[in-house]
Scaffold this active site. Sequence first.
Site, PDB file in Angstrom:
ATOM      1  N   ASP A  18       0.806  -1.225   0.000  1.00 41.98           N
ATOM      2  CA  ASP A  18       0.000   0.000   0.000  1.00 41.98           C
ATOM      3  C   ASP A  18       0.837   1.273   0.000  1.00 41.98           C
ATOM      4  O   ASP A  18       0.444   2.300   0.559  1.00 41.98           O
ATOM      5  CB  ASP A  18      -0.969   0.017   1.203  1.00 41.98           C
ATOM      6  CG  ASP A  18      -1.876  -1.192   1.203  1.00 41.98           C
ATOM      7  OD1 ASP A  18      -2.243  -1.654   0.114  1.00 41.98           O
ATOM      8  OD2 ASP A  18      -2.221  -1.683   2.302  1.00 41.98           O
ATOM      9  N   LYS A  39       1.941   1.907  -5.195  1.00 38.69           N
ATOM     10  CA  LYS A  39       2.456   1.276  -6.425  1.00 38.69           C
ATOM     11  C   LYS A  39       1.542   1.532  -7.612  1.00 38.69           C
ATOM     12  O   LYS A  39       1.992   1.846  -8.718  1.00 38.69           O
ATOM     13  CB  LYS A  39       2.615  -0.249  -6.225  1.00 38.69           C
ATOM     14  CG  LYS A  39       3.619  -0.614  -5.151  1.00 38.69           C
ATOM     15  CD  LYS A  39       3.661  -2.109  -4.903  1.00 38.69           C
ATOM     16  CE  LYS A  39       2.397  -2.664  -4.279  1.00 38.69           C
ATOM     17  NZ  LYS A  39       2.136  -2.209  -2.904  1.00 38.69           N
ATOM     18  N   GLY A  82      -4.424  -4.459  -3.778  1.00 37.34           N
ATOM     19  CA  GLY A  82      -5.436  -3.433  -4.029  1.00 37.34           C
ATOM     20  C   GLY A  82      -4.692  -2.189  -4.453  1.00 37.34           C
ATOM     21  O   GLY A  82      -4.035  -1.549  -3.638  1.00 37.34           O
ATOM     22  N   HIS A  83      -4.708  -1.885  -5.731  1.00 29.62           N
ATOM     23  CA  HIS A  83      -3.941  -0.763  -6.269  1.00 29.62           C
ATOM     24  C   HIS A  83      -4.910   0.329  -6.708  1.00 29.62           C
ATOM     25  O   HIS A  83      -5.787   0.085  -7.541  1.00 29.62           O
ATOM     26  CB  HIS A  83      -3.062  -1.236  -7.439  1.00 29.62           C
ATOM     27  CG  HIS A  83      -2.015  -2.229  -7.013  1.00 29.62           C
ATOM     28  ND1 HIS A  83      -1.142  -2.827  -7.879  1.00 29.62           N
ATOM     29  CD2 HIS A  83      -1.703  -2.709  -5.781  1.00 29.62           C
ATOM     30  CE1 HIS A  83      -0.342  -3.636  -7.203  1.00 29.62           C
ATOM     31  NE2 HIS A  83      -0.668  -3.593  -5.936  1.00 29.62           N
ATOM     32  N   GLN A 124       2.001  -6.244  -3.083  1.00 31.94           N
ATOM     33  CA  GLN A 124       2.449  -6.326  -1.696  1.00 31.94           C
ATOM     34  C   GLN A 124       3.741  -5.505  -1.512  1.00 31.94           C
ATOM     35  O   GLN A 124       3.899  -4.503  -2.189  1.00 31.94           O
ATOM     36  CB  GLN A 124       2.640  -7.790  -1.248  1.00 31.94           C
ATOM     37  CG  GLN A 124       1.334  -8.567  -1.108  1.00 31.94           C
ATOM     38  CD  GLN A 124       0.777  -9.088  -2.421  1.00 31.94           C
ATOM     39  OE1 GLN A 124       1.464  -9.784  -3.149  1.00 31.94           O
ATOM     40  NE2 GLN A 124      -0.460  -8.777  -2.715  1.00 31.94           N
TER      41      GLN A 124
HETATM   42  P1  GDP Z   1      -0.687   0.174  -3.584  1.00 32.95           P
HETATM   43  O1  GDP Z   1      -1.278  -1.071  -3.050  1.00 32.95           O
HETATM   44  O2  GDP Z   1       0.794   0.260  -3.325  1.00 32.95           O
HETATM   45  O3  GDP Z   1      -1.016   0.442  -5.013  1.00 32.95           O
HETATM   46  O4  GDP Z   1      -1.311   1.366  -2.725  1.00 32.95           O
HETATM   47  P2  GDP Z   1      -2.889   1.548  -2.358  1.00 32.95           P
HETATM   48  O5  GDP Z   1      -3.596   2.022  -3.567  1.00 32.95           O
HETATM   49  O6  GDP Z   1      -3.403   0.343  -1.681  1.00 32.95           O
HETATM   50  O7  GDP Z   1      -2.782   2.650  -1.241  1.00 32.95           O
HETATM   51  C1  GDP Z   1      -2.224   3.908  -1.483  1.00 32.95           C
HETATM   52  C2  GDP Z   1      -3.312   4.972  -1.224  1.00 32.95           C
HETATM   53  O8  GDP Z   1      -2.705   6.239  -1.163  1.00 32.95           O
HETATM   54  C3  GDP Z   1      -4.322   5.048  -2.350  1.00 32.95           C
HETATM   55  O9  GDP Z   1      -5.546   5.431  -1.799  1.00 32.95           O
HETATM   56  C4  GDP Z   1      -3.756   6.140  -3.248  1.00 32.95           C
HETATM   57  O10 GDP Z   1      -4.762   6.812  -3.998  1.00 32.95           O
HETATM   58  C5  GDP Z   1      -3.168   7.063  -2.227  1.00 32.95           C
HETATM   59  N1  GDP Z   1      -1.983   7.808  -2.654  1.00 32.95           N
HETATM   60  C6  GDP Z   1      -0.969   7.428  -3.473  1.00 32.95           C
HETATM   61  N2  GDP Z   1      -0.017   8.374  -3.539  1.00 32.95           N
HETATM   62  C7  GDP Z   1      -0.432   9.387  -2.725  1.00 32.95           C
HETATM   63  C8  GDP Z   1       0.142  10.644  -2.332  1.00 32.95           C
HETATM   64  O11 GDP Z   1       1.247  11.018  -2.720  1.00 32.95           O
HETATM   65  N3  GDP Z   1      -0.593  11.406  -1.465  1.00 32.95           N
HETATM   66  C9  GDP Z   1      -1.795  11.014  -0.985  1.00 32.95           C
HETATM   67  N4  GDP Z   1      -2.434  11.803  -0.135  1.00 32.95           N
HETATM   68  N5  GDP Z   1      -2.355   9.820  -1.325  1.00 32.95           N
HETATM   69  C10 GDP Z   1      -1.675   9.032  -2.171  1.00 32.95           C
HETATM   70  P1  IMO Z   2      -0.877  -4.272  -2.196  1.00 29.80           P
HETATM   71  O1  IMO Z   2      -0.423  -4.839  -3.509  1.00 29.80           O
HETATM   72  C1  IMO Z   2      -0.925  -4.636   2.146  1.00 29.80           C
HETATM   73  C2  IMO Z   2      -1.026  -8.678   3.797  1.00 29.80           C
HETATM   74  C3  IMO Z   2      -2.279  -9.105   4.520  1.00 29.80           C
HETATM   75  C4  IMO Z   2      -1.667 -10.048   5.566  1.00 29.80           C
HETATM   76  C5  IMO Z   2      -0.563 -10.732   4.780  1.00 29.80           C
HETATM   77  C6  IMO Z   2      -0.950 -12.093   4.204  1.00 29.80           C
HETATM   78  O2  IMO Z   2      -2.167  -3.547  -2.252  1.00 29.80           O
HETATM   79  O3  IMO Z   2       0.219  -3.491  -1.555  1.00 29.80           O
HETATM   80  P2  IMO Z   2      -2.464 -12.833   2.133  1.00 29.80           P
HETATM   81  O4  IMO Z   2      -3.908 -12.621   1.864  1.00 29.80           O
HETATM   82  O5  IMO Z   2      -1.548 -12.298   1.087  1.00 29.80           O
HETATM   83  O6  IMO Z   2      -2.131 -14.262   2.473  1.00 29.80           O
HETATM   84  O7  IMO Z   2      -2.177 -11.996   3.491  1.00 29.80           O
HETATM   85  O8  IMO Z   2      -0.230  -9.866   3.713  1.00 29.80           O
HETATM   86  N1  IMO Z   2      -1.247  -8.194   2.419  1.00 29.80           N
HETATM   87  C7  IMO Z   2      -1.160  -6.901   2.066  1.00 29.80           C
HETATM   88  N2  IMO Z   2      -0.969  -5.803   2.804  1.00 29.80           N
HETATM   89  N3  IMO Z   2      -1.026  -4.526   0.801  1.00 29.80           N
HETATM   90  C8  IMO Z   2      -1.192  -5.632   0.037  1.00 29.80           C
HETATM   91  O9  IMO Z   2      -1.179  -5.587  -1.312  1.00 29.80           O
HETATM   92  C9  IMO Z   2      -1.304  -6.887   0.670  1.00 29.80           C
HETATM   93  N4  IMO Z   2      -1.502  -8.151   0.223  1.00 29.80           N
HETATM   94  C10 IMO Z   2      -1.431  -8.943   1.303  1.00 29.80           C
HETATM   95  O10 IMO Z   2      -2.914  -7.995   5.129  1.00 29.80           O
HETATM   96  O11 IMO Z   2      -1.059  -9.297   6.588  1.00 29.80           O
HETATM   97 MG    MG Z   3      -2.837  -1.672  -1.830  1.00 22.74          MG
END
Ligand code: GDP
Ligand code: IMO
Ligand code: MG
Length: 429
Positions: free
Chosen positions: A13, A16, A40-41, A223
């Site tokens: 999170d 990416k 979850g991207h 991840q």
């Molecule tokens: P990922 O799993 O690495 O793709 O990240 P996620 O999408 O799960 O979580 C990142 C969250 O931060 C998302 O809600 C993005 O829209 C948000 N985000 C990404 N870059 C920035 C930033 O520079 N500032 C803020 N405020 N939010 C951001």
């Molecule tokens: P993105 O790509 C954050 C965490 C779960 C748990 C552990 C194992 O959005 O960054 P799993 O279901 O993979 O067996 O769970 O890994 N986890 C993540 N945490 N971002 C993710 O993906 C994750 N995918 C798995 O919360 O701790």
């Molecule tokens: Mg994510």
Amino acid sequence: MANVTVIGAQWGDEGKGKLVDWLSNRADVVVRFQGGHNAGHTLVVDGTVYKLSLLPSGVVQGKLSIIGNGVVVDPWALFSEIAKVEAQGLTITPDLLNIADNACLILPIHSELDIAREAAAGAGKIGTTGRGIGPAYEDKVGRRAIRVADLEDLDALSGKIDRLLTHHNALRQGLGLPDVDVAALTDQLKEIAPRLLPYARPVWYVLDKARQDGKRILFEGAQGALLDIDHGTYPFVTSSNTVAGQAAAGSGLGPKSVGYVLGILKAYTTRVGSGPFPTELFDEIGKGIATRGHEFGTVTGRARRVGWLDAVLARQSIAINGIDGIALTKLDILDGIETIKVCVGYKVADKVLDYLPAGFKAQQGIEPIYEELPGWSESTQGARSWKDLPGNAVKYVRHIEELIGAPVALLSTSPERDDTILMRDPFQD
Ligand code: GDP
Ligand code: IMO
Ligand code: MG
């Protein structure tokens, strides 16, 4: 030819999806190489929010998007995600999306097992996403998985299902679950086969051709390095290798194709689920960061745990991934904090460590050593150039570069695609 591999440098999170979408513009092909729909991207483009779990983030810019052999594919989750993004105006066809014919499937029995095992583990649970990721990878290495190409030969499927269920029914009995309904599972696979197979390709072949044609390949990690099955905070990890080296094995290209490794690093730290977190915050500052940063999981909606940036872990991540440069995200969330802390070392018993010890007991006993940096009261939200940043924000970024020993190539200041500051183009040769 320059390729780029994007990986999470923390516990996931980090942003990416936003960065892969931004970089897609410069790429010809985008490839997922591990994980599954536990990811979850989030991408935000002119206010429209796309939440992708299995689809490579390249689909939003209409780039050839590939799900590599290292991914575990839940076809039902895939089609519901396709329906969701099509409702948002995207069109997903086999010309745009290719799925490795040698990728292993996640079946409904995998998420059932994932959930049942977590429930049975009680306080010792990992806090998985419940998507069946672990059980699917277990079947893969156990050599009993059903792969995409197996759906081509429905006559041979029943022997494969029997072999798989011999294993699963024994486990299910131990967990108090009923035996799997063979007929229902067979029907589900027969129904999904003609929908999934049009996307199936020998992906290694497609990518080899792209490589020979001088196409730019962008690998999209899911991840983060600290959730890596080998290098992460085991057992509180996911079940795949999440490090950059996996981009090659998980897509069918050689190790040199990985190219520039871009580590995505949040300006602070979050983690979802159980496990050690040395810099975790339990105070009002932590709550403020969580609220401003909307730190809730994209997949499960769970609150993310929040803490200060950990330079010890960042350095470790840089080493195990071979990170060339960092995309520092969510700098804006630190706006208004008077004093910002960064962890620069660990005190464990009477020793000072500059790495995360592998043993769980030692991990639990870590006392972070912090450096304090002055914050800034101005807003950095939406900044698109260095000169828009307050002096102390610039100093913070420069100091992080020194502490972690890697340059910041990109800086992100909001969820929006274009609120991104480029310092060095990762695709540049
Ligand atoms: P990922 O799993 O690495 O793709 O990240 P996620 O999408 O799960 O979580 C990142 C969250 O931060 C998302 O809600 C993005 O829209 C948000 N985000 C990404 N870059 C920035 C930033 O520079 N500032 C803020 N405020 N939010 C951001
Ligand atoms: P993105 O790509 C954050 C965490 C779960 C748990 C552990 C194992 O959005 O960054 P799993 O279901 O993979 O067996 O769970 O890994 N986890 C993540 N945490 N971002 C993710 O993906 C994750 N995918 C798995 O919360 O701790
Ligand atoms: Mg994510």
